[in-house]
Every structure is written in structure tokens, then in C-alpha cells.
Motif scaffolding. Structure first.
Motif, PDB file in Angstrom:
ATOM      1  N   GLU A  23       8.002   2.399   9.304  1.00  0.00           N
ATOM      2  CA  GLU A  23       7.457   1.094   9.668  1.00  0.00           C
ATOM      3  C   GLU A  23       8.361  -0.050   9.174  1.00  0.00           C
ATOM      4  O   GLU A  23       8.454  -1.093   9.821  1.00  0.00           O
ATOM      5  CB  GLU A  23       6.028   0.916   9.130  1.00  0.00           C
ATOM      6  CG  GLU A  23       5.882   0.814   7.619  1.00  0.00           C
ATOM      7  CD  GLU A  23       6.057   2.120   6.859  1.00  0.00           C
ATOM      8  OE1 GLU A  23       6.164   2.085   5.620  1.00  0.00           O
ATOM      9  OE2 GLU A  23       6.076   3.196   7.516  1.00  0.00           O
ATOM     10  N   GLN A  24       9.041   0.136   8.058  1.00  0.00           N
ATOM     11  CA  GLN A  24       9.923  -0.911   7.546  1.00  0.00           C
ATOM     12  C   GLN A  24      11.100  -1.157   8.488  1.00  0.00           C
ATOM     13  O   GLN A  24      11.506  -2.296   8.717  1.00  0.00           O
ATOM     14  CB  GLN A  24      10.431  -0.527   6.153  1.00  0.00           C
ATOM     15  CG  GLN A  24       9.330  -0.473   5.098  1.00  0.00           C
ATOM     16  CD  GLN A  24       9.848  -0.075   3.725  1.00  0.00           C
ATOM     17  OE1 GLN A  24      11.064  -0.025   3.492  1.00  0.00           O
ATOM     18  NE2 GLN A  24       8.937   0.228   2.808  1.00  0.00           N
TER      19      GLN A  24
ATOM     20  N   HIS B  73       9.057   5.951   5.611  1.00  0.00           N
ATOM     21  CA  HIS B  73       8.782   4.508   5.756  1.00  0.00           C
ATOM     22  C   HIS B  73       9.387   3.963   7.057  1.00  0.00           C
ATOM     23  O   HIS B  73      10.098   2.955   7.066  1.00  0.00           O
ATOM     24  CB  HIS B  73       9.304   3.719   4.544  1.00  0.00           C
ATOM     25  CG  HIS B  73       8.713   4.179   3.244  1.00  0.00           C
ATOM     26  ND1 HIS B  73       7.364   4.069   2.974  1.00  0.00           N
ATOM     27  CD2 HIS B  73       9.278   4.767   2.161  1.00  0.00           C
ATOM     28  CE1 HIS B  73       7.123   4.565   1.762  1.00  0.00           C
ATOM     29  NE2 HIS B  73       8.252   5.004   1.261  1.00  0.00           N
TER      30      HIS B  73
ATOM     31  N   GLY C 152       5.427  10.549   5.206  1.00  0.00           N
ATOM     32  CA  GLY C 152       5.132   9.240   4.648  1.00  0.00           C
ATOM     33  C   GLY C 152       6.274   8.648   3.840  1.00  0.00           C
ATOM     34  O   GLY C 152       6.350   7.425   3.662  1.00  0.00           O
ATOM     35  N   GLU C 153       7.190   9.499   3.363  1.00  0.00           N
ATOM     36  CA  GLU C 153       8.305   9.015   2.543  1.00  0.00           C
ATOM     37  C   GLU C 153       9.437   8.413   3.371  1.00  0.00           C
ATOM     38  O   GLU C 153      10.365   7.823   2.816  1.00  0.00           O
ATOM     39  CB  GLU C 153       8.836  10.149   1.665  1.00  0.00           C
ATOM     40  CG  GLU C 153       7.860  10.584   0.575  1.00  0.00           C
ATOM     41  CD  GLU C 153       8.454  11.628  -0.337  1.00  0.00           C
ATOM     42  OE1 GLU C 153       9.613  11.439  -0.774  1.00  0.00           O
ATOM     43  OE2 GLU C 153       7.782  12.643  -0.605  1.00  0.00           O
TER      44      GLU C 153
ATOM     45  N   GLU D  73      17.488   0.715   3.378  1.00  0.00           N
ATOM     46  CA  GLU D  73      16.908   0.859   2.042  1.00  0.00           C
ATOM     47  C   GLU D  73      17.844   0.300   0.971  1.00  0.00           C
ATOM     48  O   GLU D  73      17.407  -0.275  -0.011  1.00  0.00           O
ATOM     49  CB  GLU D  73      16.624   2.338   1.766  1.00  0.00           C
ATOM     50  CG  GLU D  73      15.866   2.595   0.479  1.00  0.00           C
ATOM     51  CD  GLU D  73      15.469   4.047   0.311  1.00  0.00           C
ATOM     52  OE1 GLU D  73      14.829   4.360  -0.697  1.00  0.00           O
ATOM     53  OE2 GLU D  73      15.801   4.868   1.202  1.00  0.00           O
TER      54      GLU D  73
ATOM     55  N   HIS E 161      14.201   9.530  13.445  1.00  0.00           N
ATOM     56  CA  HIS E 161      12.791   9.187  13.637  1.00  0.00           C
ATOM     57  C   HIS E 161      12.220   9.974  14.806  1.00  0.00           C
ATOM     58  O   HIS E 161      11.120  10.543  14.727  1.00  0.00           O
ATOM     59  CB  HIS E 161      12.664   7.682  13.867  1.00  0.00           C
ATOM     60  CG  HIS E 161      11.246   7.181  13.907  1.00  0.00           C
ATOM     61  ND1 HIS E 161      10.923   5.845  13.950  1.00  0.00           N
ATOM     62  CD2 HIS E 161      10.056   7.848  13.919  1.00  0.00           C
ATOM     63  CE1 HIS E 161       9.606   5.712  13.974  1.00  0.00           C
ATOM     64  NE2 HIS E 161       9.061   6.908  13.970  1.00  0.00           N
TER      65      HIS E 161
END
Length: 450
Positions: free
Chosen positions: A432-433, A430, A427-428, A218, A125
Motif C-alpha cells: 500500500e505504501q 507493505h 503483510g510485510e 523503503e 507484487h
């Protein structure tokens, strides 16, 4: 304290050799070890291996340890083998025998696996953020200097017209491909190995789906043997992604050093970002870019270092894998440092807008003249020969008013499309999750005394 300790003491030199740099390396993993333990004991309570009161007491103390880590107050004591042992020791000191219950249903093997996955996920990240920051600087510079021509080179010979818009934009688009590699690494990383224990599962009815959700993964590494086999493979694949970013930085750094030299004078680095000579008072050396180049080239060797450590190991755990941490964990800080320095200097880099005043660059417009003659009806090979003879005879006069219109050319950089590619790729992930899952784990219990 050793989690495997029985009724004998190991030889001190053997202990020193086998522990190696684990205490130092495990400091990278400390906060993630606590997060993994929080998820694990929450699951243990759900299957009846902890009471609700025990869970709340353990979670509260783990949150205190997490806060100590965040404040820089956490240490792995000299006689403690690793971070797992230190966390369990602190819990036992503070909560008594209750602290010894957290290891039910897991091994240090899957514990370090989940620590490494959580660390790497967070580190990717941060690398992605650094790549985006540099990308934004390069796109901004590309747009700012889109109309300023510069020579393009093949074989280090003046070739055809290029532009600073193309040069800066090329490295921006290179980072988009690097981000795709980082995304692949993220997807491999973002799978939960917890519950695989020593690589063969557990007789306890573990709820691995629950820990997967609690930790924001995931999915999970389903097969418990493969979860253990993934140790080293995950690091190697991530290392290839880091090396891809490093390759872009190394090439950009080389260009910057070359173009900053007096023989080129295409760009000027901010003087506060250069160093001097102890003997030559005129020198302004591009040391930062030279170090970025060297560090980036070193990072490009990382996949091969990891491969050589874990290569040809059969399935199951081996202590060889411990050594991977020594080359893998610090690599993220080094790459992030290079990304930050590169973005800082690109932001302040000045461009020479009068390069083409020098007639030595006139021949780079020869292809433009060949194309003009061909468009007017002359066969291409005849036009090529005519312009070549004119150049040799000193009769060639360049037309600097050029018009390139196709996608990705001087007159049509497509920076908006490149930026959209970057936006879609980022954006792929994720992110934020993951952030939401970690916040839920570390948040104080409702009505608690924390």
C-alpha cells in the motif's frame, strides 16, 4: 536520437548490434521511466535546477506520456535508441529546450537502475498476488478433501497413508516458503539507486532522500558505487525467488500429470482443460500441466542465466548488463501465466474418493498395525517382523480406521496456522505504501489544466 551523440555517426551495423533488443525490452520499463523522471525533476526544482513553472509544465507533460503508455499508445520510434531517449524527445518536441533539462544530475545508468527497480517491485507484487490466489485454491481443496485418504509414496512405492488434505496442503505451505523468498527479493529491490548517476554521484547537491520518499522506496542504495554494482545482483536474487515459486509449480505439475493417468486415477482434470490426440480418440492429455512443468523448469534456470551474464565483472557499468533484461523482464509474465493456469485447474480438479477400494493399497496400513501392536506392549522390532511375515503370507488385514493427531498430520492439518503464516508474510511487503506514492506522483496538480 542518442543522448550521447556528438559530431559523428556510428556505423549502422554497430548500432544495430549494440542496440539489440533494447527498444523491445524497454517497453516493459516505459511507465517506470516516467515515474522516475517525475520524482527526479521534482527534486531538481527543490535544489534550484528547475523553476516552479518549468516543473509544473514538465510534470503535466510527463503525466500525458504516462497516460499514453497506459493506453498502449506509446512507441519507441525506429531511430530512437531507448525509452529514456524517447521520453526526453517527446518532452523536447512538446516543450522545447525545457525538455532537455530533465537529465541534469543523472545518467542513463542510474535511470535504468531505477526503472528496473520500479518495474521489478511492481512485478513482484503481481507474482505475490498470483501466489496468494493459488495458495487459497490449494487450502480450500485441502480442507474440502481432508478426510479422503490416498497412498503416500517413497521411491514411487506405496508407503503409508496420506490424504488429499495433506497433498494439497503440502503445496500450499511450500508457497509460504516461496513467499518468504519473494519478500527477501522485494526488500533488496525496494531501495532507491537514483542519484548515483554513472556510479560515482554528482556535483549537484541532489536530495536522494526526497526521491526515495517520492517513489515510495523503503530506503536507498546509499553508496553510489554499490548502487551501480547492484545491477545484475538484484536481478539474480529476484530470479532465485521466482525460481523457488517455479520449483513448487513444477513438482505440483508432475504430481498432477502422474495422478491423472489411468494407472493412478487419483484425480481427474476438467475435460475442457485437456487436449486430444490426432489418432487416439480416447485421449485426454494433461498438456496444460506438462507446459507448466516445462515453463517452470525453464524459469528455474533463470538465476544461472543472470549469473553467467554478470559474473566476474568488476565494479562499474558494462554493456554486458543490457543482455540481462532479455531473460529477466519477460520471466514475470511467464511465471504469472503458470500461476494463473495452475490455480484455474486446481479449482476445477476432481478427486477420486474411492482409491482405497483397490486391495493393492492394503499394505500401506502396515505401519499402523506395527504401531498398534507396539502400543499394546509388543517390542517394536517384534511387531515389525510379525506384520512383515503376515503380509508375505497373505494374512494381513488392514485396519483403515486411523487416528493421526500430531501437528501437520492427517488428522491435524494445521491449515489455519499455514494460512496465518502466509497472511503475516504478505503483510510485510507493505504494498500500500508503494501504491500511495505512485498515485501521488501521477495525480494532476491542484488547479492544473491536465
Amino acid at each position: 536520437m542518442k543522448l550521447w551523440e556528438k559530431d559523428f555517426e556510428i556505423n549502422k551495423e554497430i548500432e544495430r548490434f549494440t542496440v539489440g533488443r533494447d527498444r523491445e525490452m524497454d517497453m516493459y520499463l516505459a511507465r517506470y521511466d516516467v515515474l522516475g523522471s517525475m520524482a527526479h525533476i521534482t527534486m531538481l526544482e527543490s535544489i534550484g535546477l528547475l523553476s516552479a513553472d518549468e516543473l509544473q509544465a514538465l510534470l503535466a507533460e510527463l503525466r500525458h506520456i504516462y497516460t499514453e503508455i497506459e493506453r498502449g499508445e506509446f512507441v519507441i520510434e525506429d531511430d530512437i535508441e531507448d525509452v529514456h531517449s524517447q521520453v526526453e524527445l517527446l518532452l523536447t518536441r512538446r516543450l522545447g529546450d525545457m525538455g532537455k533539462k530533465i537529465h541534469s544530475g543523472r545518467s542513463r545508468n542510474d535511470q535504468v537502475l531505477v526503472d528496473l527497480k520500479l518495474f521489478t517491485r511492481d512485478a513482484l507484487h503481481r507474482v505475490a498476488d498470483g501466489v496468494v490466489s493459488l495458495f487459497d485454491e490449494l487450502i480450500a481443496k485441502s480442507n474440502q478433501y481432508k478426510d479422503i485418504l490416498m497412498p503416500g509414496y517413497t521411491h514411487l512405492q506405496v508407503a503409508m497413508p496420506s490424504s488429499f488434505g495433506l497433498w494439497f496442503g503440502a503445496y500450499a505451505e511450500s508457497l509460504v516458503d516461496d513467499m518468504v523468498m519473494l519478500l527477501a527479493a522485494w526488500r533488496i529491490t525496494n531501495r532507491n539507486p537514483l542519484g548515483s548517476a554513472a556510479g560515482y554521484g554528482s556535483s549537484f547537491p541532489l536530495n536522494r532522500t526526497m526521491t526515495t520518499q517520492l517513489l515510495g522506496f523503503e530506503s536507498m542504495d546509499y553508496n553510489v558505487v554499490y548502487a551501480q554494482m547492484g545491477r545484475g545482483k538484484m536481478e539474480r536474487n529476484v530470479a532465485f525467488a521466482l525460481a523457488s515459486v517455479a520449483g513448487t509449480l513444477a513438482k505440483l505439475a508432475f504430481d498432477a500429470c502422474l495422478f491423472n493417468s489411468q494407472n493412478f486415477s487419483f484425480v481427474r482434470l476438467p475435460k475442457e482443460c485437456t487436449t486430444g490426440s490426432s489418432i487416439m480418440p480416447h485421449k485426454k492429455n494433461p498438456d496444460v500441466f506438462e507446459l507448466i512443468r516445462a515453463k517452470s523448469n525453464k524459469l528455474q534456470s533463470l538465476p544461472y542465466q543472470v549469473t553467467m551474464i554478470m559474473n566476474n565483472l568488476p565494479c562499474g557499468y558494462f554493456r554486458d548488463l543490457q543482455i540481462i533484461k532479455e531473460v529477466f523482464l519477460p520471466a514475470f509474465d511467464e511465471l504469472n501465466d503458470c500461476l494463473e493456469m495452475t490455480a484455474y485447474i486446481i479449482n476445477r480438479m476432481e478427486v477420486n474418493e474411492h482409491i482405497l477400494d483397490n486391495p493393492m493399497y492394503d499394505p500401506m496400513f502396515s505401519v499402523e498395525e506395527v504401531n498398534r501392536l507396539a502400543a499394546a506392549g509388543m517390542p517394536f522390532r517384534d511387531a515389525y517382523k510379525k506384520v512383515g511375515l503376515d503380509i508375505e503370507a497373505g494374512r494381513f488385514t488392514p485396519d483403515r480406521d486411523i487416528h493421526h493427531t500430531h501437528e501437520g498430520s492427517i488428522g491435524n492439518l494445521c491449515n489455519d496456522r499455514i494460512a496465518e503464516l502466509m497472511r503475516q508474510t504478505v503483510g510485510e511487503f507493505h504494498f500500500e505504501q508503494v501504491e500511495e506514492a505512485e498515485k501521488r506522483l501521477t495525480a494532476p496538480s491542484p488547479g492544473g489544466k491536465e
